[in-house]
Design a protein around this motif. Structure first.
Motif, PDB file in Angstrom:
ATOM      1  N   GLY A   7       0.783  -1.229  -0.119  1.00 25.52           N
ATOM      2  CA  GLY A   7      -0.077   0.184   0.045  1.00 25.52           C
ATOM      3  C   GLY A   7       0.730   1.142   0.001  1.00 25.52           C
ATOM      4  O   GLY A   7       1.592   1.516   0.793  1.00 25.52           O
ATOM      5  N   GLY A   8       0.798   1.918  -0.960  1.00 23.01           N
ATOM      6  CA  GLY A   8       1.359   3.479  -1.265  1.00 23.01           C
ATOM      7  C   GLY A   8       0.740   4.457  -0.933  1.00 23.01           C
ATOM      8  O   GLY A   8       0.933   5.764  -1.410  1.00 23.01           O
ATOM      9  N   GLY A   9      -0.172   4.387   0.078  1.00 25.72           N
ATOM     10  CA  GLY A   9      -0.967   5.720   0.624  1.00 25.72           C
ATOM     11  C   GLY A   9      -0.039   6.357   1.637  1.00 25.72           C
ATOM     12  O   GLY A   9       1.173   6.129   1.752  1.00 25.72           O
ATOM     13  N   ILE A  10      -0.795   7.100   2.488  1.00 26.90           N
ATOM     14  CA  ILE A  10       0.168   8.032   3.410  1.00 26.90           C
ATOM     15  C   ILE A  10       0.687   7.053   4.448  1.00 26.90           C
ATOM     16  O   ILE A  10       1.770   7.334   4.683  1.00 26.90           O
ATOM     17  CB  ILE A  10      -1.005   8.897   4.048  1.00 26.90           C
ATOM     18  N   GLY A  11      -0.010   6.289   5.063  1.00 27.70           N
ATOM     19  CA  GLY A  11       0.323   5.317   6.198  1.00 27.70           C
ATOM     20  C   GLY A  11       1.632   4.368   5.569  1.00 27.70           C
ATOM     21  O   GLY A  11       2.581   4.234   6.310  1.00 27.70           O
ATOM     22  N   THR A  37      -3.387  10.693  -6.964  1.00 29.72           N
ATOM     23  CA  THR A  37      -3.808  11.997  -6.530  1.00 29.72           C
ATOM     24  C   THR A  37      -5.304  11.908  -6.157  1.00 29.72           C
ATOM     25  O   THR A  37      -6.025  12.963  -6.040  1.00 29.72           O
ATOM     26  CB  THR A  37      -3.698  13.163  -7.741  1.00 29.72           C
ATOM     27  N   VAL A  38      -5.856  10.662  -6.137  1.00 31.07           N
ATOM     28  CA  VAL A  38      -7.269  10.652  -5.680  1.00 31.07           C
ATOM     29  C   VAL A  38      -7.209  11.020  -4.122  1.00 31.07           C
ATOM     30  O   VAL A  38      -6.533  11.022  -3.354  1.00 31.07           O
ATOM     31  CB  VAL A  38      -7.875   9.019  -6.015  1.00 31.07           C
ATOM     32  N   ARG A  63       4.770  23.801   2.352  1.00 32.93           N
ATOM     33  CA  ARG A  63       4.887  24.363   0.908  1.00 32.93           C
ATOM     34  C   ARG A  63       3.628  24.177   0.028  1.00 32.93           C
ATOM     35  O   ARG A  63       3.230  24.687  -0.691  1.00 32.93           O
ATOM     36  CB  ARG A  63       6.095  24.094   0.016  1.00 32.93           C
ATOM     37  N   VAL A  64       3.104  23.032   0.534  1.00 33.67           N
ATOM     38  CA  VAL A  64       1.682  22.589  -0.472  1.00 33.67           C
ATOM     39  C   VAL A  64       0.590  22.635   0.428  1.00 33.67           C
ATOM     40  O   VAL A  64      -0.640  22.236   0.062  1.00 33.67           O
ATOM     41  CB  VAL A  64       1.844  21.295  -0.935  1.00 33.67           C
ATOM     42  N   ASP A 106      -1.191  15.932  -2.693  1.00 34.31           N
ATOM     43  CA  ASP A 106      -0.120  16.693  -2.351  1.00 34.31           C
ATOM     44  C   ASP A 106       1.067  15.942  -1.368  1.00 34.31           C
ATOM     45  O   ASP A 106       2.243  16.129  -1.471  1.00 34.31           O
ATOM     46  CB  ASP A 106      -0.331  18.186  -1.854  1.00 34.31           C
ATOM     47  N   LEU A 107       0.355  15.446  -0.337  1.00 31.10           N
ATOM     48  CA  LEU A 107       1.017  14.832   0.752  1.00 31.10           C
ATOM     49  C   LEU A 107       1.798  13.611   0.241  1.00 31.10           C
ATOM     50  O   LEU A 107       2.952  13.287   0.406  1.00 31.10           O
ATOM     51  CB  LEU A 107       0.442  14.425   1.957  1.00 31.10           C
ATOM     52  N   VAL A 108       0.881  12.954  -0.452  1.00 33.59           N
ATOM     53  CA  VAL A 108       1.538  11.578  -0.994  1.00 33.59           C
ATOM     54  C   VAL A 108       2.691  11.861  -2.174  1.00 33.59           C
ATOM     55  O   VAL A 108       3.892  10.949  -1.895  1.00 33.59           O
ATOM     56  CB  VAL A 108       0.313  10.663  -1.799  1.00 33.59           C
TER      57      VAL A 108
END
Length: 385
Positions: A7-11, A37-38, A63-64, A106-108
């Motif tokens: 899993g390549g999401g935030i966590g 970017t979903v 910055r984002v 943006d965070l990802v």
């Protein structure tokens, strides 16, 4: 230690970054064809941003992001302000870390810039062994790792592999959500705040993301017929307008500006008794999905990631380290789940005595929960709990 993060999401990305800093050889596998970017806006409270700071990515996130000035509760029909809690410098002073709003994509992107991700790698099964585990992918490919971390969301394949089938619970709540270019709302009294507008059977949230270029809008209604949990399903603008007819003119204007809202059924789970088996474990929504009404889903996954890495750094006996990780995280995440679940009722009270008591309590406590210091002040950097 060879680590496979599914899993390549935030966590998953924060876990990979933290584990790499702990000396592990980490591979991240994401089933999507590209780092996605979903999704839309998320809120990063100080309990999350202090970890991002420790991992060295907070300057890039800033910055984002947008630093809101306050957290507001407002009434549904006339927009009357019920409470305002200062954020901005006040949050930084109180908790030693900022409160930020950011677009998930943006965070990802910030995280994926420092953590390599293999995309197009769809995990279909995980087989724990005595000393390591197999990760099996569509097409027959198999990889082995000393540790497998399932960061693959509420419908986790990894969780299914180690704990069996366990359907998430549909809550009867559905969110319409979308992003509005800031220029389209320039004439409306919409400030850089986190704003929750509460009404009978529904509530409405808005805040700016993407360095202020976009307004994130989330419109939650009670509905029992839509049960698809997807970030990409289209909603009917006419249905959304009807749901918020009679609300404050600012709300109706924002609804009109949502040309193509997405519709997303909300699910959660009761806490699991455990979420590891041998050298396989879970984090984030894979083991403790929660309603977004505490704005803590991403934050709790980020906390998981840091604590997991700390436990593995302290103990190279993987099952023992995972047992410690569960012990440190279980009760806290269960309590956050319950807080978020409670807000599902609190935000939707019909006008009447209970609503008046709620509004009075909000006004007397500056709006936020009495648990807020416990929530935002959590500092795993000072230890593991």
């Amino acid at each position: 230690m060879r680590v496979a993060v599914v899993g390549g999401g935030i966590g998953g990305l924060v876990a990979a970054l933290a584990l790499r800093r702990a000396g592990c050889d980490v591979r991240v596998y994401e089933q999507a064809p590209a780092v996605g970017t979903v999704g839309a806006g998320i809120q990063l409270a100080p309990n999350a941003t202090r970890i991002l700071d420790a991992l060295g990515v907070l300057p890039a996130v800033r910055r984002v992001a947008v630093a809101p000035t306050a957290f507001e509760f407002r009434r549904w029909d006339d927009g009357r302000l019920l409470s305002s809690t200062a954020l901005g410098p006040a949050a930084q002073d109180a908790y030693g870390a900022p409160y930020l709003h950011v677009h998930r994509g943006d965070l990802v992107a910030v995280l994926a810039d420092v953590v390599p991700v293999e995309t197009g790698a769809r995990c279909v099964d995980v087989a724990p062994g005595a000393r390591d585990a197999e990760v099996r992918f569509a097409g027959g490919r198999v990889e082995r790792a000393d540790l497998v971390v399932g960061a693959d969301g509420i419908h986790s394949v990894v969780r299914h592999a180690i704990l069996g089938a366990a359907d998430a619970r549909f809550t009867g709540h559905v969110a319409f959500r979308g992003l509005i270019p800031a220029a389209r709302v320039a004439g409306l009294p919409v400030e850089r705040t986190a704003t929750v507008r509460m009404g009978p059977g529904r509530h409405f949230v808005h805040y700016f993301v993407s360095a202020g270029r976009l307004l994130n809008v989330v419109c939650v209604v009670e509905e029992n017929t839509w049960t698809r949990e997807s970030w990409t399903d289209r909603g009917d603008p006419a249905e959304l307008r009807a749901a918020f007819a009679g609300w404050d003119p600012v709300v109706r204007s924002l609804v009109d500006a949502l040309d193509a809202p997405l519709k997303w059924a909300l699910f959660d789970r009761l806490p699991f008794g455990r979420w590891s088996k041998g050298p396989v474990t879970l984090l984030g929504d894979a083991c403790h999905p929660m309603l977004p009404y505490g704005a803590q889903g991403a934050a709790q996954a980020i906390e998981d990631a840091w604590v997991l890495a700390a436990c593995l750094r302290d103990n190279d006996d993987v099952p023992a380290a995972l047992a410690r990780y569960e012990t440190l995280r279980h009760d806290r995440t269960a309590r956050v789940q319950e807080l978020s679940r409670g807000n599902a009722v609190r935000f939707h009270l019909p006008d009447g005595p209970q609503q008046e008591a709620r509004d009075a309590a909000i006004a007397s406590s500056n709006g936020l929960s009495p648990d807020i210091d416990w929530l935002y002040g959590y500092d795993p950097l000072a230890g593991h709990a």
